[in-house]
Scaffold this motif. Sequence first.
Motif, PDB file in Angstrom:
ATOM      1  N   TRP A  21     -14.984  -8.412  53.205  1.00 47.82           N
ATOM      2  CA  TRP A  21     -15.977  -7.909  52.255  1.00 47.82           C
ATOM      3  C   TRP A  21     -15.805  -6.413  52.042  1.00 47.82           C
ATOM      4  N   ARG A  22     -15.594  -5.678  53.141  1.00 46.78           N
ATOM      5  CA  ARG A  22     -15.456  -4.232  53.015  1.00 46.78           C
ATOM      6  C   ARG A  22     -14.304  -3.864  52.085  1.00 46.78           C
ATOM      7  N   LEU A  23     -13.150  -4.504  52.255  1.00 50.74           N
ATOM      8  CA  LEU A  23     -11.980  -4.164  51.446  1.00 50.74           C
ATOM      9  C   LEU A  23     -12.200  -4.445  49.970  1.00 50.74           C
ATOM     10  N   ALA A  77      -3.296   2.315  52.363  1.00 50.70           N
ATOM     11  CA  ALA A  77      -4.130   3.502  52.579  1.00 50.70           C
ATOM     12  C   ALA A  77      -5.587   3.100  52.799  1.00 50.70           C
ATOM     13  N   ILE A  78      -6.093   2.175  51.992  1.00 48.18           N
ATOM     14  CA  ILE A  78      -7.471   1.707  52.145  1.00 48.18           C
ATOM     15  C   ILE A  78      -7.629   0.898  53.430  1.00 48.18           C
ATOM     16  N   LEU A  79      -6.640   0.074  53.741  1.00 52.09           N
ATOM     17  CA  LEU A  79      -6.709  -0.745  54.954  1.00 52.09           C
ATOM     18  C   LEU A  79      -6.701   0.119  56.205  1.00 52.09           C
ATOM     19  N   TRP A  80      -5.843   1.124  56.233  1.00 47.60           N
ATOM     20  CA  TRP A  80      -5.792   2.024  57.390  1.00 47.60           C
ATOM     21  C   TRP A  80      -7.106   2.816  57.512  1.00 47.60           C
ATOM     22  N   LEU A  81      -7.636   3.281  56.371  1.00 50.97           N
ATOM     23  CA  LEU A  81      -8.902   4.013  56.388  1.00 50.97           C
ATOM     24  C   LEU A  81     -10.017   3.121  56.940  1.00 50.97           C
ATOM     25  N   ASP A  82     -10.069   1.899  56.468  1.00 52.41           N
ATOM     26  CA  ASP A  82     -11.096   0.969  56.945  1.00 52.41           C
ATOM     27  C   ASP A  82     -10.949   0.706  58.439  1.00 52.41           C
ATOM     28  N   THR A  83      -9.703   0.531  58.877  1.00 60.08           N
ATOM     29  CA  THR A  83      -9.445   0.284  60.304  1.00 60.08           C
ATOM     30  C   THR A  83      -9.898   1.463  61.149  1.00 60.08           C
ATOM     31  N   ALA A  84      -9.569   2.686  60.704  1.00 64.02           N
ATOM     32  CA  ALA A  84      -9.951   3.880  61.453  1.00 64.02           C
ATOM     33  C   ALA A  84     -11.474   4.045  61.501  1.00 64.02           C
ATOM     34  N   LEU A  85     -12.134   3.769  60.391  1.00 63.62           N
ATOM     35  CA  LEU A  85     -13.578   3.972  60.330  1.00 63.62           C
ATOM     36  C   LEU A  85     -14.352   2.984  61.201  1.00 63.62           C
TER      37      LEU A  85
END
Length: 530
Positions: A21-23, A77-85
């Motif tokens: 859902w987030r992605l 880029a979005i996936l890595w950002l989501d993972t980090a957050l």
Amino acid sequence: MSAPVALTAEVLAANLDDPVWRLSNLYKIITKGDGDDDEGLVVPFRPNRAQRRLLARLWHRNIILKARQLGFTTLIAILWLDTALFSKEPIRCGIIAQDKDTAEEIFRDKVRFAYDQLPEALRERMPLKSATTKQLVWAHNGSSIKVATSVRGGTFHRLHVSEFGKICAKTPDKAKEVVTGSIPAVPKSGVLVIESTAEGQEGPFFTMTERAQAVQEQGRALTQKDYAFHFFAWWEAPEYVLPEDAEVVLTEAHHDYFNRLEGEIGRPLSMGRRKWYVATMEADFGGDAPLMWQEYPSTPKEAFQVSTEGCYYSTQLSIARKQGRVLTTVPREAVPVNTFWDIGRGDMTTIWLHQRVGLQNRFIGYYEASGEDLDHFAAWLQKQGYTYGKHYLPHDANARRIGMNPDTSRTIKEMLETLMPGQYFEIVPVVSNITAGIQATRNVFASCYFDETACAQGLKRLGGYRKEWDKTRGCWRATPLHDDNSHASDAFRQFGQEADGGNLFPNGGSSAMTGRTQRTGRRRASGMTA
């Protein structure tokens, strides 16, 4: 696709634990849209078909061979950002770009922009501890994301290498650093994504892609250290299509290509897709089909394809392999070794090592180097420990440099005779038409045997030796393309011209005069004049 969801506190509370859902709902990106009036449009990020397919098949190690502009760098880029957050533990994410400008653009327009566009309540829950022009570090969990041209030192749990094929082709030293320093920094439980369009048949990206594809074809289960192979063709992208009535001229050759492709992929290609392909090839690449194969491949094989239609020795090499004349090791006999040279002035010098055994022309070694003086090549030959017969040099090795004192200047032939005393050097006469020299080489190819190990680079050069592409007329020119492949092929042509002229005999024992006499005799016998 459904309309964007309003990110109210209630919606966030109900869905934030769901990464899928987030992605699809949480992030915003800058897109160029479908037309000139859409440039710089800010839209919610919704993974497209190719991106969703990759997410569903993502593995610990991933190689992506793709057509252009499918948005994989944005996705990662979005996936890595989501993972980090949203990681409960500190996690380090990295993206390696092909150059400094691209790295800055990815960081600014994808990573930092997506974070800054999050709802204020989320940014307050996930505040930045530090921020530079290439790295963000968060205070709530210690995670980070970095975008640069190189990442080394410590562990990177998530790593994306963007356009690795171009890095390999343009900056081999950086590619080596990625292979030796960056990739090992990803633990086997981490995720590594390497993606690129194709960029020639050399370098780590080509090798890694070939290996990953071979594993896929074998159908064996992947270990955490194996690379999953992902291929995304142009014809799979919904956006790569024009209206059926678009004014694009398709030739019979175009239709032949598409008809063959339909048979390979097992699906029809609409007129709109065919017209998009031809229009893109003409507008973006000046009608250069090999560039289109590289940037918008139809099949994995085509992505790295060097046109056999434009290659001089592709048929001869194929026949040699089928007939078993390309061997893992070719036996060395107690006969002298001949050498055939192409001597570069400021670029590559190449040497083939040859033995004449009976009616066989055996090639037992190949060497090339750039930026080296003649003494380097003389020393290399002397280290091989062979007894040499003749060293065949190109015609310009007998010329003195213009403007130098003829009493003090020396030819390349004379310099080599000084460096290798007691050796015999012979000048191969220049041909009036290089095509005639290439045909002479083809004429004697059936007698050639190659040591695949010792001549690996030379064989690759011969296979890549090709004609120039005429962008205006959309066909191959009669003249060879001058590149690294041409140096090895010019050296091999010295052999072809001598052998076709009858100047190579067992043990390298004939003189040039004997060869010329026999050649003249053959001409007279066939009614030709000398």
